[in-house]
Motif scaffolding. Structure first.
Motif, short mmCIF file in Angstrom:
data_model
loop_
_atom_site.label_atom_id
_atom_site.label_comp_id
_atom_site.label_asym_id
_atom_site.label_seq_id
_atom_site.Cartn_x
_atom_site.Cartn_y
_atom_site.Cartn_z
N UNK A 299 0.83 -1.21 0.00
CA UNK A 299 0.00 0.00 0.00
C UNK A 299 0.86 1.26 0.00
N UNK A 300 1.88 1.29 0.86
CA UNK A 300 2.74 2.47 0.95
C UNK A 300 3.52 2.67 -0.35
N UNK A 301 4.05 1.59 -0.91
CA UNK A 301 4.77 1.71 -2.18
C UNK A 301 3.85 2.21 -3.29
N UNK A 302 2.62 1.72 -3.33
CA UNK A 302 1.68 2.17 -4.36
C UNK A 302 1.36 3.64 -4.19
N UNK A 303 1.14 4.08 -2.96
CA UNK A 303 0.83 5.49 -2.72
C UNK A 303 2.02 6.38 -3.06
N UNK A 304 3.22 5.94 -2.70
CA UNK A 304 4.41 6.73 -3.04
C UNK A 304 4.61 6.81 -4.55
N UNK A 305 4.33 5.70 -5.24
CA UNK A 305 4.45 5.72 -6.71
C UNK A 305 3.46 6.70 -7.32
N UNK A 306 2.24 6.73 -6.81
CA UNK A 306 1.25 7.69 -7.31
C UNK A 306 1.71 9.12 -7.06
N UNK A 307 2.24 9.37 -5.87
CA UNK A 307 2.73 10.72 -5.58
C UNK A 307 3.87 11.14 -6.47
N UNK A 308 4.82 10.21 -6.73
CA UNK A 308 5.95 10.54 -7.60
C UNK A 308 5.50 10.81 -9.03
N UNK A 309 4.57 10.00 -9.52
CA UNK A 309 4.08 10.19 -10.89
C UNK A 309 3.31 11.50 -11.01
N UNK A 310 2.48 11.80 -10.01
CA UNK A 310 1.73 13.06 -10.05
C UNK A 310 2.68 14.25 -10.02
N UNK A 311 3.73 14.18 -9.19
CA UNK A 311 4.69 15.28 -9.13
C UNK A 311 5.43 15.44 -10.45
N UNK A 312 5.85 14.32 -11.05
CA UNK A 312 6.55 14.39 -12.32
C UNK A 312 5.65 14.94 -13.42
N UNK A 313 4.39 14.56 -13.42
CA UNK A 313 3.46 15.04 -14.44
C UNK A 313 3.23 16.54 -14.31
N UNK A 314 3.08 17.02 -13.07
CA UNK A 314 2.87 18.46 -12.88
C UNK A 314 4.10 19.25 -13.25
#
Length: 320
Positions: A299-314
């Motif tokens: 769960x934590x790895x999935x959430x961190x991956x989402x945060x990293x992808x969202x930051x990179x996209x922005x």
């Protein structure tokens, strides 16, 4: 157009798609926990020390003699790794580990999601007030956040939990029982407010001097209108990036508190309390503690991956 844009985003960001898929599986398991318990015929909240289970056509005791030379004490039945009751074995109280895993997901994910939402609401309010108003408002709020920031996170959470757990709390017409999930939600949300409020405050201060805000102020727009119509929509991107990261932190805090018996109270289950239940069985039935630990990691790895992808996209959008 929104659907096509989302499909294109996930084609480019396979990591985000994989993370969302994993979170969807975990959430679905949490939602379907009562159905699973009824299907396999177990009650994950009741002890079954004297119960039996059918294994390979033979009915065996859930609590069995230890394998030591003297056969002293009892160990719970191990995992069958097949669909049915006690697929992951039993804990020290004879309860189905797989069913408690799913019920633990309900509590852990609910607390983490609710605490993250409450934390971001409070952090956004504090960051907006401090960043836009400035002056003494900024000084007071920043010093309060500094005080919360200076206190170790888990020490602060444990202190609040010790005070609240075991005592009824009343706020006017509202009355909270010691086992209410609102207590860990409020505690966890409060301790992470400084972590989210600081970047929101910094972003708000930079937006307050942006050209479109100065233009709106020059046209006579009120401060409330500027905050709601000009700053808040842009600030939503920052909050969006912070959301999965704060939820991951809230999940870890909830697991730590429940492991210390200061979060979700027995007989209810959370992933942290399940690890605590399996601590004494780590050598004989390690799956009792390992299974919820793996769920937390995924769960934590999935959430961190989402945060990293969202930051990179922005960031990519900002460069275009």
């Amino acid at each position: 157009m929104v659907i096509l844009a989302a499909i294109g985003f996930f084609r480019r960001r396979k990591m985000a798609a994989a993370a969302l898929f994993m979170l969807a599986i975990l959430a679905a398991g949490a939602v379907l926990a009562p159905l699973y318990a009824r299907t396999v015929g177990v009650d994950p909240m009741e002890s079954s020390l004297a119960g039996t289970v059918l294994r390979d056509g033979v009915r065996v005791d859930i609590m069995q003699p230890n394998d030591n030379p003297l056969h002293l004490g009892l160990s719970p039945v191990g995992p069958s790794w097949r669909w049915g009751p006690y697929a992951l074995g039993a804990d020290s109280q004879g309860r189905d580990v797989a069913a408690r895993m799913l019920y633990g997901a309900r509590a852990s994910l609910l607390i983490a999601f609710s605490a993250a939402c409450l934390c971001l609401v409070m952090a956004t309010l504090c960051g907006l007030l401090a960043g836009y108003c400035g002056g003494w408002v900024d000084i007071i709020l920043s010093r309060l956040l500094d005080i919360l920031w200076a206190v170790p996170v888990y020490l602060f959470a444990i202190s609040l939990s010790v005070v609240t757990i075991g005592h009824d709390l009343s706020f006017g017409p509202f009355h909270l029982q010691p086992d209410s999930l609102l207590l860990p939600i409020g505690i966890i949300a409060l301790i992470y407010v400084p972590y989210a409020a600081r970047p929101i405050r910094a972003r708000t201060k930079s937006l307050s001097n942006a050209g479109f805000v100065l233009a709106a102020r020059g046209l006579g727009a009120s401060s409330l209108r500027i905050v709601l119509r000009e700053i808040l929509p842009v600030l939503a991107e920052t909050v969006l990036v912070l959301s999965p990261l704060i939820m991951a932190l809230c999940l870890l805090a909830e697991s730590a508190l429940s492991f210390l018996s200061l979060g979700v109270q027995a007989p209810a289950a959370s992933w942290g309390s399940l690890i605590h239940d399996g601590e004494g069985l780590i050598y004989s039935r390690p799956v009792v503690a390992i299974a919820p630990g793996v769920a937390i990691i995924l769960t934590v790895l999935s959430l961190n991956a989402l945060g990293d992808v969202a930051q990179a996209e922005l960031r990519a959008r900002g460069r275009r």
